[in-house]
Every structure is written in C-alpha cells, then in structure tokens.
Design a protein around this motif. Structure first.
Motif, PDB file in Angstrom:
ATOM      1  N   ASN A  26       0.827  -1.214   0.000  1.00  0.00           N
ATOM      2  CA  ASN A  26       0.000   0.000   0.000  1.00  0.00           C
ATOM      3  C   ASN A  26       0.857   1.258   0.000  1.00  0.00           C
ATOM      4  O   ASN A  26       0.544   2.236  -0.691  1.00  0.00           O
ATOM      5  CB  ASN A  26      -0.962  -0.008   1.187  1.00  0.00           C
ATOM      6  CG  ASN A  26      -2.047  -1.044   1.027  1.00  0.00           C
ATOM      7  OD1 ASN A  26      -2.411  -1.413  -0.081  1.00  0.00           O
ATOM      8  ND2 ASN A  26      -2.564  -1.538   2.137  1.00  0.00           N
ATOM      9  N   SER A  27       1.946   1.232   0.759  1.00  0.00           N
ATOM     10  CA  SER A  27       2.860   2.370   0.767  1.00  0.00           C
ATOM     11  C   SER A  27       3.519   2.541  -0.601  1.00  0.00           C
ATOM     12  O   SER A  27       3.627   3.658  -1.118  1.00  0.00           O
ATOM     13  CB  SER A  27       3.921   2.172   1.850  1.00  0.00           C
ATOM     14  OG  SER A  27       4.830   3.246   1.870  1.00  0.00           O
TER      15      SER A  27
ATOM     16  N   SER B 157       1.445   4.215  -3.229  1.00  0.00           N
ATOM     17  CA  SER B 157       1.346   5.672  -3.114  1.00  0.00           C
ATOM     18  C   SER B 157       2.603   6.369  -3.638  1.00  0.00           C
ATOM     19  O   SER B 157       2.594   7.574  -3.841  1.00  0.00           O
ATOM     20  CB  SER B 157       1.082   6.078  -1.665  1.00  0.00           C
ATOM     21  OG  SER B 157       2.236   5.904  -0.863  1.00  0.00           O
ATOM     22  N   LYS B 158       3.680   5.605  -3.849  1.00  0.00           N
ATOM     23  CA  LYS B 158       4.959   6.188  -4.262  1.00  0.00           C
ATOM     24  C   LYS B 158       5.294   5.965  -5.740  1.00  0.00           C
ATOM     25  O   LYS B 158       6.122   6.662  -6.294  1.00  0.00           O
ATOM     26  CB  LYS B 158       6.085   5.600  -3.409  1.00  0.00           C
ATOM     27  CG  LYS B 158       5.977   5.962  -1.948  1.00  0.00           C
ATOM     28  CD  LYS B 158       6.987   5.195  -1.133  1.00  0.00           C
ATOM     29  CE  LYS B 158       6.888   5.468   0.346  1.00  0.00           C
ATOM     30  NZ  LYS B 158       5.970   6.442   0.799  1.00  0.00           N
TER      31      LYS B 158
ATOM     32  N   LYS C  25       1.231   0.405 -10.643  1.00  0.00           N
ATOM     33  CA  LYS C  25       0.519   0.468  -9.363  1.00  0.00           C
ATOM     34  C   LYS C  25      -0.400  -0.739  -9.209  1.00  0.00           C
ATOM     35  O   LYS C  25      -0.428  -1.390  -8.164  1.00  0.00           O
ATOM     36  CB  LYS C  25      -0.282   1.768  -9.298  1.00  0.00           C
ATOM     37  CG  LYS C  25      -0.990   1.998  -7.997  1.00  0.00           C
ATOM     38  CD  LYS C  25      -1.667   3.360  -8.012  1.00  0.00           C
ATOM     39  CE  LYS C  25      -2.366   3.645  -6.707  1.00  0.00           C
ATOM     40  NZ  LYS C  25      -2.942   4.992  -6.688  1.00  0.00           N
TER      41      LYS C  25
END
Length: 150
Positions: free
Chosen positions: A50-51, A54-55, A64
């Motif tokens: 999940n992190s 976002s990056k 993604k």
C-alpha cells in the motif's frame, strides 16, 4: 512392581508417554506460532504494498495495479515478498542510462519512438524511483512490530 536394575518399568513407561505428549504439544505450538507469523507477514507485506502504491509514478496505472504480495511457509521458515511482474518495473525502480542505480546503465544517449506521440525522442535515461525500497524503509517500524521485534 516390575523393576530392572532398580528402575521401575511402570515409571519409565509413564515418563516416555509424558515425553511423547510434551513433544506433540511443542509441535502443535510451533505450528500455531508459524501460522501467526505467516498471518503477520501477510499484513506486513500489505502495508509495504500500500505504501509502494502511493509512491510509484503513475502513467497508465499499470505498475501500481501490478504490485503483488505473497507469503510462503516452508516448515518453520516464513518468507514474504512484495513486487511487480511487469517487464518495465525494474527500469522504473532502478532507473536507466546514466541515472541507473549502481551505475550499470548505458552511458551514451539513445533514441526511440514515443508510442503515444509517434515522435522520435532522445534520452540519456530515466531517474530511478525506488518505490518498493522506499516503502520498506518507511514502514520498517510497522514491519518490525508486526513480526514480533518491537
């Protein structure tokens, strides 16, 4: 009471039965512990995924969407993975050309035809976006707590 050389055989057999029960109990406890670690490993991998989502840079959203997690259990060993399967993921993550991580990219400019515009583009490479490593580094505290180290 049956004895051999001063040892009560009933006591001896009773002790063997208790040892067998103890061993089965330990084996069951280890299996439960491994299952708990595997569950926590999956949670940790989901936190990292999940992190990372976002990056990661978003062009089409394919990278993604392709971030996957997995957990493998082999005996008492638990291994978690998070990553991409798309061919271009490594180039996005590690960079290309003169910008490639560890300096192992091409050193001279090159050209290609942009598939969106059809125009010829010259480049020296693209800078790395180590979204997976950055996510691991950023979430290390949570990972450590989930896996019992904090």
């Amino acid at each position: 009471m049956l004895t051999t050389r001063g040892v009560c055989l009933n006591c001896f057999w009773g002790c063997l039965q208790m040892a067998d029960e103890f061993e089965r109990g330990v084996d069951a406890a280890v299996l439960k512990y491994v299952a708990i670690v595997a569950e926590n490993m999956q949670i940790a991998m989901d936190v990292v995924a999940n992190s990372a989502k976002s990056k990661v840079g978003v062009d089409t959203g394919a990278l993604k969407a392709d971030i996957k997690t997995g957990v493998e259990v082999d005996g008492v060993e638990v291994k978690g993975t998070v990553g991409n399967t798309l061919e271009h993921a490594v180039f996005h993550h590690q960079g290309t050309g003169i910008y490639a991580t560890d300096g192992d990219g091409r050193k001279t400019p090159w050209g290609y035809t942009d598939p969106k515009t059809g125009e010829k583009v010259w480049t020296k490479g693209s800078k790395p976006n180590p979204y997976l490593q950055n996510a691991i580094d950023e979430e290390q505290g949570k990972i450590t707590k989930l896996l019992g180290g904090g």
